[in-house]
Design a protein around this motif. Structure first.
Motif, PDB file in Angstrom:
ATOM      1  N   SER A 162       0.999  -1.136   0.085  1.00  0.00           N
ATOM      2  CA  SER A 162      -0.291  -0.074   0.017  1.00  0.00           C
ATOM      3  C   SER A 162       1.225   1.536   0.360  1.00  0.00           C
ATOM      4  O   SER A 162       2.187   1.063   0.152  1.00  0.00           O
ATOM      5  CB  SER A 162      -1.354  -0.293   1.290  1.00  0.00           C
ATOM      6  N   ASN A 163      -0.004   2.426   0.054  1.00  0.00           N
ATOM      7  CA  ASN A 163       0.666   3.431  -0.145  1.00  0.00           C
ATOM      8  C   ASN A 163       1.411   3.349   2.054  1.00  0.00           C
ATOM      9  O   ASN A 163       1.377   3.141   2.435  1.00  0.00           O
ATOM     10  CB  ASN A 163       0.099   5.308  -0.508  1.00  0.00           C
ATOM     11  N   GLY A 164       2.022   5.034   1.609  1.00  0.00           N
ATOM     12  CA  GLY A 164       2.837   5.098   3.091  1.00  0.00           C
ATOM     13  C   GLY A 164       1.949   5.625   3.803  1.00  0.00           C
ATOM     14  O   GLY A 164       2.100   4.543   5.620  1.00  0.00           O
ATOM     15  N   GLU A 165       1.023   5.785   3.970  1.00  0.00           N
ATOM     16  CA  GLU A 165       0.263   6.483   4.973  1.00  0.00           C
ATOM     17  C   GLU A 165      -1.005   5.513   5.600  1.00  0.00           C
ATOM     18  O   GLU A 165      -0.884   5.450   6.963  1.00  0.00           O
ATOM     19  CB  GLU A 165      -0.784   7.467   4.223  1.00  0.00           C
ATOM     20  N   ALA A 191       6.311  11.358   9.108  1.00  0.00           N
ATOM     21  CA  ALA A 191       6.020  12.192   7.990  1.00  0.00           C
ATOM     22  C   ALA A 191       7.497  11.706   6.896  1.00  0.00           C
ATOM     23  O   ALA A 191       7.017  11.373   6.054  1.00  0.00           O
ATOM     24  CB  ALA A 191       6.152  13.563   8.280  1.00  0.00           C
ATOM     25  N   THR A 192       7.861  11.451   7.676  1.00  0.00           N
ATOM     26  CA  THR A 192       9.939  10.661   6.569  1.00  0.00           C
ATOM     27  C   THR A 192       9.897   8.934   6.108  1.00  0.00           C
ATOM     28  O   THR A 192       9.646   8.926   4.862  1.00  0.00           O
ATOM     29  CB  THR A 192      10.787  10.794   7.578  1.00  0.00           C
ATOM     30  N   THR A 193       8.750   8.386   6.963  1.00  0.00           N
ATOM     31  CA  THR A 193       8.581   7.118   6.443  1.00  0.00           C
ATOM     32  C   THR A 193       7.601   6.987   5.678  1.00  0.00           C
ATOM     33  O   THR A 193       7.811   6.594   4.797  1.00  0.00           O
ATOM     34  CB  THR A 193       8.222   5.474   7.610  1.00  0.00           C
ATOM     35  N   ILE A 194       6.204   7.967   5.523  1.00  0.00           N
ATOM     36  CA  ILE A 194       5.604   8.041   4.727  1.00  0.00           C
ATOM     37  C   ILE A 194       5.945   8.563   3.114  1.00  0.00           C
ATOM     38  O   ILE A 194       5.521   7.919   2.222  1.00  0.00           O
ATOM     39  CB  ILE A 194       4.419   8.461   4.959  1.00  0.00           C
ATOM     40  N   ALA A 195       7.124   9.380   3.722  1.00  0.00           N
ATOM     41  CA  ALA A 195       7.536   9.912   2.250  1.00  0.00           C
ATOM     42  C   ALA A 195       8.557   9.186   1.577  1.00  0.00           C
ATOM     43  O   ALA A 195       8.704   9.388   0.265  1.00  0.00           O
ATOM     44  CB  ALA A 195       8.335  11.079   2.497  1.00  0.00           C
ATOM     45  N   VAL A 196       9.624   8.365   1.855  1.00  0.00           N
ATOM     46  CA  VAL A 196       9.998   7.767   1.955  1.00  0.00           C
ATOM     47  C   VAL A 196       9.232   6.277   1.250  1.00  0.00           C
ATOM     48  O   VAL A 196       9.009   5.665  -0.450  1.00  0.00           O
ATOM     49  CB  VAL A 196      11.074   6.959   2.453  1.00  0.00           C
ATOM     50  N   ILE A 197       7.961   5.905   1.496  1.00  0.00           N
ATOM     51  CA  ILE A 197       7.598   4.787   1.185  1.00  0.00           C
ATOM     52  C   ILE A 197       6.488   5.043  -0.201  1.00  0.00           C
ATOM     53  O   ILE A 197       6.486   4.334  -1.544  1.00  0.00           O
ATOM     54  CB  ILE A 197       6.635   4.535   1.934  1.00  0.00           C
ATOM     55  N   ASN A 198       5.937   6.357  -0.177  1.00  0.00           N
ATOM     56  CA  ASN A 198       5.091   6.704  -1.223  1.00  0.00           C
ATOM     57  C   ASN A 198       6.714   7.347  -2.698  1.00  0.00           C
ATOM     58  O   ASN A 198       6.321   6.904  -3.505  1.00  0.00           O
ATOM     59  CB  ASN A 198       4.975   7.494  -1.082  1.00  0.00           C
ATOM     60  N   GLY A 199       8.053   7.163  -2.505  1.00  0.00           N
ATOM     61  CA  GLY A 199       8.450   7.887  -3.608  1.00  0.00           C
ATOM     62  C   GLY A 199       9.173   6.359  -3.695  1.00  0.00           C
ATOM     63  O   GLY A 199       9.599   5.990  -5.189  1.00  0.00           O
ATOM     64  N   ILE A 200       8.746   5.386  -3.242  1.00  0.00           N
ATOM     65  CA  ILE A 200       9.349   3.665  -4.376  1.00  0.00           C
ATOM     66  C   ILE A 200       7.735   3.352  -5.051  1.00  0.00           C
ATOM     67  O   ILE A 200       7.279   3.204  -4.610  1.00  0.00           O
ATOM     68  CB  ILE A 200       9.250   2.504  -2.314  1.00  0.00           C
ATOM     69  N   GLN A 201       8.591   3.516  -6.162  1.00  0.00           N
ATOM     70  CA  GLN A 201       7.395   3.218  -7.791  1.00  0.00           C
ATOM     71  C   GLN A 201       7.957   1.296  -7.670  1.00  0.00           C
ATOM     72  O   GLN A 201       6.828   0.640  -8.345  1.00  0.00           O
ATOM     73  CB  GLN A 201       8.495   2.963  -8.626  1.00  0.00           C
ATOM     74  N   ARG A 202       8.020   0.412  -6.524  1.00  0.00           N
ATOM     75  CA  ARG A 202       8.580  -1.365  -7.225  1.00  0.00           C
ATOM     76  C   ARG A 202       7.009  -1.353  -6.406  1.00  0.00           C
ATOM     77  O   ARG A 202       6.545  -0.454  -5.331  1.00  0.00           O
ATOM     78  CB  ARG A 202       9.798  -1.932  -6.104  1.00  0.00           C
ATOM     79  N   LYS A 203       5.821  -2.444  -6.302  1.00  0.00           N
ATOM     80  CA  LYS A 203       5.127  -3.330  -6.265  1.00  0.00           C
ATOM     81  C   LYS A 203       5.112  -3.254  -4.394  1.00  0.00           C
ATOM     82  O   LYS A 203       4.527  -3.031  -3.622  1.00  0.00           O
ATOM     83  CB  LYS A 203       4.754  -4.486  -6.585  1.00  0.00           C
TER      84      LYS A 203
END
Length: 460
Positions: free
Chosen positions: A11-14, A43-55
């Protein structure tokens, strides 16, 4: 203490972060105690996860302490630090992101974690998986659990010998919930039969299942039974001590204490678990060094002539590991200098021009030191506390850094060329290093604030 890994991660980071910080549990019921961030920045963890383009974007799980296991705050941080060094050995904290949140569910301590599946060491955003598939990974987590429980004086995790578990394949197939429910009901019937003496080994169990319950055994393996429930169209595979060919059911009796998980390791057993953990951590460290920290070799380009292939060293992307070990964060002498460096890094990340502070003359420095010494030795009036001012300045620096970190993560996700991605990841690594320093100083400042007693005069 046990470690559980959840099946989410796409899922997304949120989604995972908001759940960890929510005042409602997984059933929708209000939590008795508000979650607390032990380490990391949501907030950093959410941003890092959302920046990953893999499944597959992240790994989440929990370090769960059982009843009567009450670790101190210091022990919690020690377990978190040990866990990171076990699952990501060879990498520094700033080379990957992680978030640890404390939950107190029904009096029990649970440390939930989220680790984005990306590393910053190479500058190339390679995939980092702290829970890869395979028996060696499962053995690593088991050895970590055994060693940690022994060191903390906790009983070992004793799996229920009477448990009927369906196979991994069955758990992934449609209708797995129904199979788990059937396995649970079947387990209850089998336990009663074993306790009543109707089945003393697997052969007798197979016969009893057919005669008493109408359950057909379709296949018998060395460590499993495949059974078809009445009315079912397909069989399911059951695993556990109950279904192993050589198990003597009389040996499956619960411990005399009647409390599972209270068995302590003997000295030889602990030494064996420790040796296993060292070996498995060494294997993973070697993999991480080869994957993320080894020099990168580029193919020879046209026109290069007799020049050898270019290599890119890890130092091009991050500071050497040896320097980090010889310069631990907690030994930084001046909080003000750390805050100044952090603000400088944040402003540089935002493209601002930063002027170096003007160094005072020797005379000015001497006068200032004398004034500080006189103030520090005056006993006629209380010495005003500056801990709160320090905390405020650090928190302001953290806020500035957080904005820069979010921007760097966004730049990394939106990079159009490898050079842009490399630059963004280098900047992110520098910002995270400064954030780690500030966090350490903030904790120390809070401790000083608690310990300060401004109403008391100095005694000589």
């Amino acid at each position: 203490m046990i470690v559980r890994i959840f099946k989410s991660g796409t899922s997304n980071g949120e989604a995972p972060v908001n759940y960890l910080l929510s005042m409602k549990d997984h059933t929708g019921q209000p939590r008795e105690v508000a979650p607390e961030v032990l380490e990391g920045h949501p907030a950093t963890t959410i941003a890092v996860i959302n920046g990953i383009q893999r499944k597959h974007r992240y790994v989440s799980g929990v370090l769960a302490f059982r009843d009567k296991e009450e670790p101190t705050r210091q022990q919690m941080h020690e377990v978190v630090d040990s866990f990171k060094k076990t699952v990501a050995p060879g990498l520094l904290d700033r080379q990957f992101n992680s978030l640890f949140v404390l939950h107190r569910e029904k009096g029990n301590v649970e440390i939930h974690f989220v680790v984005p599946m990306i590393e910053f060491a190479t500058g190339r955003g390679k995939r980092l998986n702290i829970h890869p598939p395979g028996e060696r990974n499962l053995a690593l987590y088991e050895a970590f659990t055994q060693v940690t429980n022994h060191r903390m004086g906790y009983g070992q995790v004793s799996p229920d010998p009477m448990r009927a578990a369906i196979s991994v394949t069955d758990r992934k197939l449609p209708g797995s919930k129904g199979k788990r429910r059937s396995a649970h009901l079947l387990q209850q019937e089998i336990v009663q039969a074993v306790q009543a003496g109707h089945a003393n080994n697997r052969n007798e169990l197979v016969q009893w299942l057919d005669d008493a319950l109408g359950v057909t055994v379709t296949r018998q393996g060395q460590d499993y039974l495949s059974v078809k429930m009445p009315g079912a169209t397909k069989a399911m595979r059951l695993k556990g001590p109950l279904f192993e060919a050589d198990t003597d059911y009389r040996s499956l009796a619960p411990p005399k204490s009647g409390k599972p998980g209270t068995v302590m390791l003997t000295v030889p057993e602990y030494q064996k678990a420790l040796a296993s953990l060292d070996t498995l951590v060494g294997e993973r460290r070697a993999f991480n060094i080869k994957m993320y920290l080894s020099p990168r070799t580029f193919p020879r380009t046209q026109g290069a002539g007799s020049a050898s292939a270019a290599t890119l060293k890890p130092a091009d992307f991050t500071r050497a590991t040896t320097k980090e070990k010889t310069m631990p964060i907690k030994k930084t002498p001046h909080t003000e200098r750390i805050v100044e460096d952090a603000m400088t890094t944040a402003k540089q990340a935002d493209g601002e021009q930063v002027k170096k502070p003007v160094i005072a003359s020797m005379e000015q420095a001497t006068q200032r030191m004398k004034a500080m010494r006189d103030t520090g030795t005056t006993v006629t009036s209380p010495v005003p506390s500056t801990a709160m001012d320090t905390i405020h300045s650090i928190q302001a620096a953290i806020g500035a850094l957080q904005q820069s970190i979010n921007a760097a993560v966004a730049d990394m996700a939106n990079a159009k060329t490898p050079d842009e991605a490399k630059k963004a990841q280098q900047q992110l690594a520098a910002l995270m290093e400064q954030m780690a320093r500030l966090e350490q100083q903030l904790q120390e400042a809070k401790v000083r604030q608690i310990n300060e007693a401004p109403s008391k005069k100095l005694k000589w």
